[in-house]
Structures are given as structure tokens and as C-alpha cells.
Scaffold this active site. Structure first.
Site, PDB file in Angstrom:
ATOM      1  NE  ARG A 163     104.202  70.995   0.684  1.00 19.55           N
ATOM      2  CZ  ARG A 163     104.542  72.155   1.209  1.00 19.55           C
ATOM      3  NH1 ARG A 163     105.740  72.344   1.724  1.00 19.55           N
ATOM      4  NH2 ARG A 163     103.689  73.167   1.228  1.00 19.55           N
ATOM      5  CD  GLU A 221      99.335  72.333   2.771  1.00 17.93           C
ATOM      6  OE1 GLU A 221     100.299  72.691   2.089  1.00 17.93           O
ATOM      7  OE2 GLU A 221      98.307  73.014   2.899  1.00 17.93           O
ATOM      8  CG  HIS A 245      95.597  74.841  -2.423  1.00 20.27           C
ATOM      9  ND1 HIS A 245      96.329  74.912  -1.252  1.00 20.27           N
ATOM     10  CD2 HIS A 245      96.019  75.879  -3.185  1.00 20.27           C
ATOM     11  CE1 HIS A 245      97.147  75.944  -1.304  1.00 20.27           C
ATOM     12  NE2 HIS A 245      96.990  76.542  -2.460  1.00 20.27           N
ATOM     13  CG  ASP A 256      99.318  78.725   8.159  1.00 23.42           C
ATOM     14  OD1 ASP A 256      99.308  79.117   6.980  1.00 23.42           O
ATOM     15  OD2 ASP A 256      99.316  77.534   8.474  1.00 23.42           O
ATOM     16  CG  ASP A 259      99.427  73.852  -2.819  1.00 21.26           C
ATOM     17  OD1 ASP A 259      98.716  72.837  -2.910  1.00 21.26           O
ATOM     18  OD2 ASP A 259      99.728  74.392  -1.734  1.00 21.26           O
ATOM     19  CG  ASN A 302      95.673  79.296   9.330  1.00 19.08           C
ATOM     20  OD1 ASN A 302      95.302  80.276   9.962  1.00 19.08           O
ATOM     21  ND2 ASN A 302      95.960  79.334   8.035  1.00 19.08           N
ATOM     22  CD1 TRP A 331      89.137  74.172   1.457  1.00 14.76           C
ATOM     23  CD2 TRP A 331      91.200  74.945   1.207  1.00 14.76           C
ATOM     24  NE1 TRP A 331      89.445  74.875   2.563  1.00 14.76           N
ATOM     25  CE2 TRP A 331      90.712  75.362   2.434  1.00 14.76           C
ATOM     26  CE3 TRP A 331      92.501  75.296   0.806  1.00 14.76           C
ATOM     27  CZ2 TRP A 331      91.479  76.122   3.301  1.00 14.76           C
ATOM     28  CZ3 TRP A 331      93.264  76.055   1.663  1.00 14.76           C
ATOM     29  CH2 TRP A 331      92.742  76.472   2.901  1.00 14.76           C
ATOM     30  NE  ARG A 351     102.204  78.168  -3.766  1.00 17.71           N
ATOM     31  CZ  ARG A 351     101.191  78.108  -2.875  1.00 17.71           C
ATOM     32  NH1 ARG A 351     101.038  77.032  -2.122  1.00 17.71           N
ATOM     33  NH2 ARG A 351     100.375  79.116  -2.727  1.00 17.71           N
ATOM     34  CD  GLU A 382     104.919  76.507   1.817  1.00 16.21           C
ATOM     35  OE1 GLU A 382     104.735  75.553   2.599  1.00 16.21           O
ATOM     36  OE2 GLU A 382     104.001  77.088   1.210  1.00 16.21           O
ATOM     37  CG  HIS A 416     103.046  73.297   5.454  1.00 20.06           C
ATOM     38  ND1 HIS A 416     101.992  73.403   6.333  1.00 20.06           N
ATOM     39  CD2 HIS A 416     102.687  73.996   4.364  1.00 20.06           C
ATOM     40  CE1 HIS A 416     101.035  74.130   5.786  1.00 20.06           C
ATOM     41  NE2 HIS A 416     101.422  74.500   4.595  1.00 20.06           N
ATOM     42  CG  HIS A 444     103.985  80.914  -1.726  1.00 19.73           C
ATOM     43  ND1 HIS A 444     102.783  80.642  -1.125  1.00 19.73           N
ATOM     44  CD2 HIS A 444     104.817  79.914  -1.368  1.00 19.73           C
ATOM     45  CE1 HIS A 444     102.890  79.529  -0.415  1.00 19.73           C
ATOM     46  NE2 HIS A 444     104.127  79.076  -0.540  1.00 19.73           N
ATOM     47  CE1 TYR A 463      93.968  80.047   1.521  1.00 17.51           C
ATOM     48  CE2 TYR A 463      95.269  78.303   0.514  1.00 17.51           C
ATOM     49  CZ  TYR A 463      94.972  79.112   1.597  1.00 17.51           C
ATOM     50  OH  TYR A 463      95.686  78.975   2.756  1.00 17.51           O
ATOM     51  CD  GLU A 497     101.935  71.975  -1.578  1.00 13.34           C
ATOM     52  OE1 GLU A 497     102.659  72.794  -2.161  1.00 13.34           O
ATOM     53  OE2 GLU A 497     101.426  72.202  -0.467  1.00 13.34           O
TER      54      GLU A 497
HETATM   55  C1  CS2 Z   1      99.567  76.151   1.508  1.00 14.28           C
HETATM   56  C2  CS2 Z   1      99.274  76.754   2.849  1.00 14.28           C
HETATM   57  O1  CS2 Z   1     101.797  76.592   1.997  1.00 14.28           O
HETATM   58  C3  CS2 Z   1     101.041  75.889   1.355  1.00 14.28           C
HETATM   59  O2  CS2 Z   1     101.416  75.019   0.609  1.00 14.28           O
HETATM   60  O3  CS2 Z   1      98.848  75.042   1.150  1.00 14.28           O
HETATM   61  O4  CS2 Z   1      99.195  78.123   2.650  1.00 14.28           O
HETATM   62  C4  CS2 Z   1      98.007  76.283   3.546  1.00 14.28           C
HETATM   63  O5  CS2 Z   1      96.891  76.516   2.777  1.00 14.28           O
HETATM   64  C5  CS2 Z   1      97.864  76.962   4.873  1.00 14.28           C
HETATM   65  O6  CS2 Z   1      98.994  76.676   5.627  1.00 14.28           O
HETATM   66  C6  CS2 Z   1      96.617  76.501   5.606  1.00 14.28           C
HETATM   67  O7  CS2 Z   1      96.671  76.857   6.924  1.00 14.28           O
HETATM   68 MG    MG Z   2     100.064  73.563   0.182  1.00 16.13          MG
END
Ligand code: CS2
Ligand code: MG
Length: 408
Positions: free
Chosen positions: A289, A268, A218, A322, A216, A37, A408, A147, A345, A318, A122, A159, A242
Site C-alpha cells: 500500500r 501506507e 486504519h 493528501d 480500511d 499530511n 489508528w 471501499r 486508490e 496509496h 471511497h 474517520y 487494509e
Molecule cells: C487512508 C488515508 O487512503 C487511505 O487508505 O488511510 O486517507 C489516510 O488516512 C491519510 O492518507 C492520512 O494522511
Molecule cells: Mg488506508
């Protein structure tokens, strides 16, 4: 059988995806996801210029040997670009092998260990009523684990929090955004830490004790901030917290672990088993993850998850939007086959994306199933892909209120 071509397809049905298609001299094809991404074209160049020429003439059946050649043979190991490229090759070769066998990939990984993979969706909201509506909408769609992300009073866009309603725009908060420069968001960890426990208290009061809830972070907290948050969330019995701290510092998790029994998930942004060695051997996390797409494909993920299983640590692969449907399907075959599955997820892709990638996996009653189609069960529609050319896009950048760039 020999590999006769390896083509990279870039398509952008709302967001960018990088797909590798390997074709054999017997006309079999396999797909692999190499989407990174916001840095997509780096993987495209790595694959087109450096990897594809090495594949031509190889026997597609020798997946382990190809993996090791691309990893050990290149001298330059690891890193997100390299490992996404290796993952694309690896998954495409597994797709071919499973098609050859006339079996869904999970059969080659040992067969099904369960009837389906528990998925989490989500939910998010700018305030509690919006968050509750989002949770209810996900429950109505069949999700059995949720989540929870919310906006923070005093901060603007956060975000992971949807700014729009349902349908295909629901997950528009998480694409890398299509601007020539990254969007900048403002962050204040103290405001977040003050706000979040009350949100979980309200969600538990509304939805009861049984619903698995995830959150999450982040990578935005320091270790001691994460320890405090984990402790304060204990009464709300999270399934996991997370990415509490920046992931490259494995030792940070030791400090968090000493202070809280809230289960921890991380990885992730990892791309190798070597990112996990301390975390696994010291049991500092509960869920792994990594994405199949970013950690070297099915071959590497199977080894990583088997190692995690030795320590009683489970998977939480994950699966954001994306990761392309090809990467998602690969994850689902692993989820079904491994013993130490935890959760998957699942951010459903948009209808536009699913016109490009024809999937066969199913989501029923909260569980995902990769389907019994031979191979991965995903095909790429070239005409649909060509209708959506690449658009440069960046993930947002996070700054503190005084302008300092933040994690982040
Ligand atoms: C996030 C993602 O899915 C998750 O847990 O943290 O949306 C992540 O930010 C994106 O995959 C970044 O490319
Ligand atoms: Mg995440």
C-alpha cells in the site's frame, strides 16, 4: 545538463501540499510531491535547508546516483520526512528525464502492461441508506471497485466516513483538519467488530457478488481481533482488508494470516522496502500500500513492487487526497508499467486543487490512465498556488471511550 534550482512550493487549496520544482540550466522543469499530511513543514525544511543545496550543479540524468547520495550519503536513513523529501527529488528528476525523452514516464519504466489502472473509490455512510446512496453515486461515476466505511452505532464521527454530501466537500472527512489542535474522535473496537460484518452482508445483498469491495481498518485492531474480523468477512469476499493492525509490527500479520483467507493490504505508513521484508518473504500480505510520495519515489517503489512480484504480491498504491496530483500521476505511471499491478486508490482532488495542479491523467470507465503527455503530465500554476497559503492542520487523534489514546 545541470540542475540550476530546486524550489519548494507550499500551497493549500483546501489542504496542504508540498511540491518540489527542479529546474535545469536548459530550462527544463520537473515536479515532485513531498506532502506529509499534518507534518508538511518538516519536509519543507528538510528539502530547503538540507537537500536543495546538494542538488545545484548535479546532472539531473543521474537519478539512481542522486537517490543513493540522499539516502546513503546522509547517514540518517528512512523515516517519513527523509523519504518524502527523497521522493520529491526522485519524482522531479523522472519528470525531467521523461520530458527530455519526449515520452510519458511509463514508457521509461518499460511501457504499458495494461490499458488502464483499475481504481477504487471511497463510499461511506452514517447508516445503510446513506452508504448505499454513496455506493450508487460512485458506480454512476464509473468506479468498478468500492471501499466501504460506515459509522458505528454509539460512536460519534468515525474517520473515513463522509459527513457531507457530494461535490468537492465529499472527501472533507479526510483532510488533516485546520484546527490549532487535533480533533479528538472516540473509538470502540468491540462495537466496530459487532457492526461491520452486518454492513458487508447488507452491501452484498444489495449490490450482488461481483463488485470488488474493500475495507480500511486504519490500524485499530489487535492481531486476534483482526483475525476474527477477517474470518467473519470471508463470506462477503473482500478484495482486501487494509491496515488491520498497527503497521510497524510485521509479525502481527502472521497471526492474522493463520486465521483467515480474507486478502490483506498494508503499508501506507511505510517508507522503505525494509518495512516489508518479513511480509513479502513469508507472503503475509496480498497488496503493498505504500505511496510513491512517502516511500522514496519512483526509483524505490519500482524496486519494492518488483520484489513483491517475486512473491506473487500485487500493488495497491496509496492515493488519498493528501497525495498531491503530482504524486498521483507518478503512481499512475507505475501502475500502467509494472506487471504485478493490483488496484489504485483514487479519491479525486477538489476543483480548487486542480486549478493549482494542471493534470492530464484521465478516469474513464473505472480505469485511470496517466496520459501520453511527456513527463509526469502535471504542471503547477504558480499564481493559483500563491493564492492559497499554508494553513496548519492536524489529522484527528483517536481515543477509547475511557480516554486512552488509541492506534489508528
Ligand atoms: C487512508 C488515508 O487512503 C487511505 O487508505 O488511510 O486517507 C489516510 O488516512 C491519510 O492518507 C492520512 O494522511
Ligand atoms: Mg488506508
Amino acid at each position: 545538463m545541470k540542475i540550476s534550482s530546486a524550489e519548494v512550493v507550499v500551497t493549500s487549496p483546501g489542504r496542504n501540499f508540498v511540491t518540489l520544482r527542479i529546474t535545469t540550466d536548459e530550462g527544463l522543469t520537473g515536479l515532485g510531491d513531498g506532502t506529509l499530511n499534518g507534518r508538511e513543514l518538516a519536509v519543507v525544511a528538510y528539502l530547503r535547508d538540507h537537500v536543495a543545496p546538494l542538488l545545484i550543479g548535479r546532472d539531473p540524468a543521474n537519478i539512481e546516483d542522486t537517490w543513493q547520495s540522499l539516502y546513503r550519503g546522509s547517514y540518517w536513513r528512512r523515516g517519513p520526512v527523509t523519504m518524502a523529501a527523497i521522493a520529491a527529488v526522485d519524482v522531479a528528476l523522472w519528470d525531467i528525464k521523461a520530458k527530455c525523452a519526449g515520452m510519458p514516464l511509463y514508457q521509461l519504466l518499460g511501457g504499458a502492461s495494461r490499458t488502464g489502472a483499475l481504481a477504487y473509490g471511497h463510499a461511506s455512510g452514517r447508516d445503510l441508506p446513506e452508504l448505499f446512496d454513496s455506493i450508487r453515486a460512485h458506480l454512476a461515476e464509473g468506479f468498478r471497485a468500492i471501499r466501504v466505511q460506515t459509522a458505528i452505532p454509539g460512536l460519534g464521527t468515525v474517520y473515513g466516513v463522509a459527513t457531507s454530501g457530494g461535490g468537492d466537500t465529499r472527501y472533507d472527512y479526510e483532510p488533516a483538519q485546520r484546527h490549532p489542535q487535533p480533533v479528538e474522535e472516540t473509538w470502540d473496537t468491540r462495537a466496530y467488530l459487532r457492526h461491520l460484518p452486518g454492513v458487508f452482508e447488507a452491501v452484498r445483498a444489495e449490490f450482488g457478488p461481483e463488485l470488488p469491495l474493500l475495507h480500511d481498518g486504519h490500524h485499530r485492531m489487535t492481531p486476534i481481533q483482526a483475525a476474527k474480523l477477517g474470518k467473519e468477512l470471508e463470506p462477503y469476499d473482500l478484495f482486501w482488508l487494509e491496515d488491520a493492525t498497527p503497521a510497524e509490527d510485521q509479525n502481527a500479520l502472521r497471526l492474522i494470516r493463520q486465521h483467515t483467507t480474507t486478502p490483506l493490504a498494508i503499508g501506507e505508513v511505510f517508507n522503505s522496502v525494509h518495512d516489508y521484508t518479513t511480509l513479502l518473504s513469508e507472503r503475509l500480505i496480498d497488496y503493498v500500500r505504500s505511496a510513491v510520495t512517502h516511500a522514496g519515489g519512483v526509483t524505490a517503489m519500482k524496486k519494492l513492487l518488483d520484489l513483491a512480484g517475486v512473491y506473487g504480491i500485487r500493488s495497491g498504491i496509496h492515493g488519498p487526497t493528501d497525495i498531491s496530483p503530482v504524486g498521483m500521476a507518478a503512481a499512475l505511471h507505475l501502475d500502467l508499467a509494472i506487471h504485478n499491478f493490483g488496484i489504485q486508490e483514487f479519491m479525486p482532488h477538489s476543483a480548487r486543487t486542480l486549478e493549482v495542479f494542471r493534470t492530464s491523467y484521465r478516469f474513464t470507465d473505472g480505469l485511470l490512465h496517466p496520459s501520453d503527455t511527456p513527463g509526469l503530465g502535471v504542471e503547477l500554476d504558480d499564481d493559483a498556488a500563491a493564492a492559497h497559503p499554508y494553513v496548519p492542520a492536524y489529522l484527528p487523534v483517536n481515543r477509547l471511550t475511557d480516554g486512552t489514546v488509541h492506534d489508528w
